[in-house]
Write a protein that holds these residues in place. Structure first.
Motif, short mmCIF file in Angstrom:
data_model
loop_
_atom_site.label_atom_id
_atom_site.label_comp_id
_atom_site.label_asym_id
_atom_site.label_seq_id
_atom_site.Cartn_x
_atom_site.Cartn_y
_atom_site.Cartn_z
N ASP A 31 0.81 -1.22 0.00
CA ASP A 31 0.00 0.00 0.00
C ASP A 31 0.84 1.27 0.00
O ASP A 31 0.38 2.32 -0.47
CB ASP A 31 -0.92 0.02 1.22
CG ASP A 31 -2.05 -0.99 1.11
OD1 ASP A 31 -2.31 -1.46 -0.02
OD2 ASP A 31 -2.65 -1.32 2.15
N ASN A 32 2.05 1.21 0.55
CA ASN A 32 2.86 2.43 0.62
C ASN A 32 3.68 2.67 -0.64
O ASN A 32 4.43 3.65 -0.72
CB ASN A 32 3.75 2.45 1.86
CG ASN A 32 4.80 1.34 1.85
OD1 ASN A 32 4.63 0.32 1.19
ND2 ASN A 32 5.86 1.54 2.60
N VAL A 33 3.56 1.81 -1.65
CA VAL A 33 4.15 2.09 -2.97
C VAL A 33 3.14 2.93 -3.74
O VAL A 33 2.07 2.46 -4.11
CB VAL A 33 4.50 0.80 -3.73
CG1 VAL A 33 4.95 1.12 -5.15
CG2 VAL A 33 5.59 0.03 -2.98
N VAL A 34 3.47 4.22 -3.93
CA VAL A 34 2.48 5.18 -4.42
C VAL A 34 2.73 5.66 -5.84
O VAL A 34 1.92 6.40 -6.40
CB VAL A 34 2.39 6.40 -3.48
CG1 VAL A 34 1.95 5.98 -2.09
CG2 VAL A 34 3.73 7.16 -3.43
N GLY A 35 3.90 5.26 -6.43
CA GLY A 35 4.16 5.77 -7.76
C GLY A 35 5.33 5.09 -8.42
O GLY A 35 6.05 4.28 -7.82
N ILE A 36 5.53 5.43 -9.69
CA ILE A 36 6.64 4.92 -10.49
C ILE A 36 7.19 6.06 -11.34
O ILE A 36 6.43 6.77 -12.01
CB ILE A 36 6.20 3.74 -11.39
CG1 ILE A 36 7.31 3.31 -12.37
CG2 ILE A 36 4.92 4.04 -12.17
CD1 ILE A 36 8.39 2.47 -11.79
N LYS A 37 8.50 6.26 -11.24
CA LYS A 37 9.20 7.13 -12.19
C LYS A 37 9.68 6.23 -13.30
O LYS A 37 10.57 5.41 -13.11
CB LYS A 37 10.37 7.85 -11.51
CG LYS A 37 11.17 8.73 -12.48
CD LYS A 37 12.40 9.32 -11.82
CE LYS A 37 13.21 10.13 -12.84
NZ LYS A 37 14.47 10.67 -12.26
#
Length: 296
Positions: A160-166
């Motif tokens: 849940d705390n993975v909020v994005g991807i560059k």
């Protein structure tokens, strides 16, 4: 909500050095104020553009604290915490003062060339130990491994705390697969200035930018049009930046952006080996482009 705070333009901040190779904190403070005054949405510290692999761990910790204090809450802060050893990343999470940061940016482990399962297990471990939301960073041209859309989506779904991807794979099809299947909260950010508008037109959320170090006002105007859905105006604005952005990468990053910033008088051009300063021809190219397109 973290997605709203970290949409738009984050600047991958450079690390200025004195002529004898020490961290130039006066110039670093000047850069922070310059990009904030230029309107960037947030700052990314200790990323690729910061020459982080050449910084000793104690230097990184001091820089992290200095940047936090200089920002003083004016814009959100994302802190780079990455490496090719999972245990080393956990050391950074313990040793850095992350109290002023809003998220961490963590690159896929480089040189080791882990499998997709290895990438999953690495980020599982990082996410379990991170006190902050995590933005994944995929840049196969530097790391030697591509994190597939399927692995990115699996990680984001499970933690849940993975909020994005560059996403700096340069593969718009891969980015589209992430956009098509992401959950509502997952940020998809371009890792390439030149792909920002293409990604945003497909529903992406913005960019972590090199160019915003040197040309924050002009770059923000361009992305502002894109955020408003006016991609015709955004592309017109970007046309004035296109040649300068390409010049930033002509001799590699951050060589180009430091060359541009030195030409503008904001920092010195010093790099730490194995990187070297931009050529005289590149300096002259920036002088011409900055004058021609009024990029000050």
């Amino acid at each position: 909500m973290i997605r709203h705070k970290l949409a738009g333009v984050g600047v991958a901040l450079v690390t200025p050095f004195t002529i004898d190779g020490k961290v130039d904190y006066k110039a670093l403070a000047r850069m922070i104020d310059y990009v904030i005054d230029g309107g960037v949405d947030y700052i990314v510290a200790l990323g690729t553009t910061a020459e982080t692999p050449t910084l000793y761990m104690p230097e990184r910790a001091v820089i992290a604290m200095f940047i936090t204090n200089q920002i003083a809450g004016r814009v959100p802060l994302v802190m780079g915490c990455g490496g090719n050893s999972t245990s080393e990343v956990l050391d950074q999470l313990r040793e850095f003062d992350l109290r002023g940061a809003d998220a961490i940016l963590s690159v896929t482990p480089y040189y080791n060339k882990p499998s997709q399962e290895g990438l999953y297990q690495h980020f599982r471990t990082v996410s379990e130990h991170s006190p902050l939301p995590v933005i994944l960073y995929n840049i196969p041209g530097r790391t030697g491994v591509n994190m597939t859309a399927e692995t990115t989506l699996r990680i984001a779904s499970d933690f849940d705390n993975v909020v994005g991807i560059k996403e700096a794979s340069g593969d718009i099809g891969q980015m589209q697969r992430i956009l098509d299947s992401r959950s509502d909260g997952l940020l998809v950010l371009s890792g390439d200035d030149g792909m920002t508008l293409d990604l945003m037109e497909r529903g992406g959320d913005g960019v972590i930018s090199v160019a915003a170090n040197a040309f924050p006002r002009r770059f923000m105007q361009c992305v502002g049009h894109a955020k408003a859905g006016d991609f015709e105006a955004a592309r017109r604005e970007y046309a004035a930046l296109d040649e300068a952005v390409r010049a930033l990468f002509a001799e590699g990053n951050p060589t180009g952006v430091k060359c541009a910033l030195a030409t503008m008088g904001l920092i010195g051009p010093t790099m730490r080996l194995p990187l070297v300063e931009g050529s005289a021809a590149l300096r002259e190219r920036f002088r011409t482009l900055i004058a021609e397109y009024d990029l000050h």
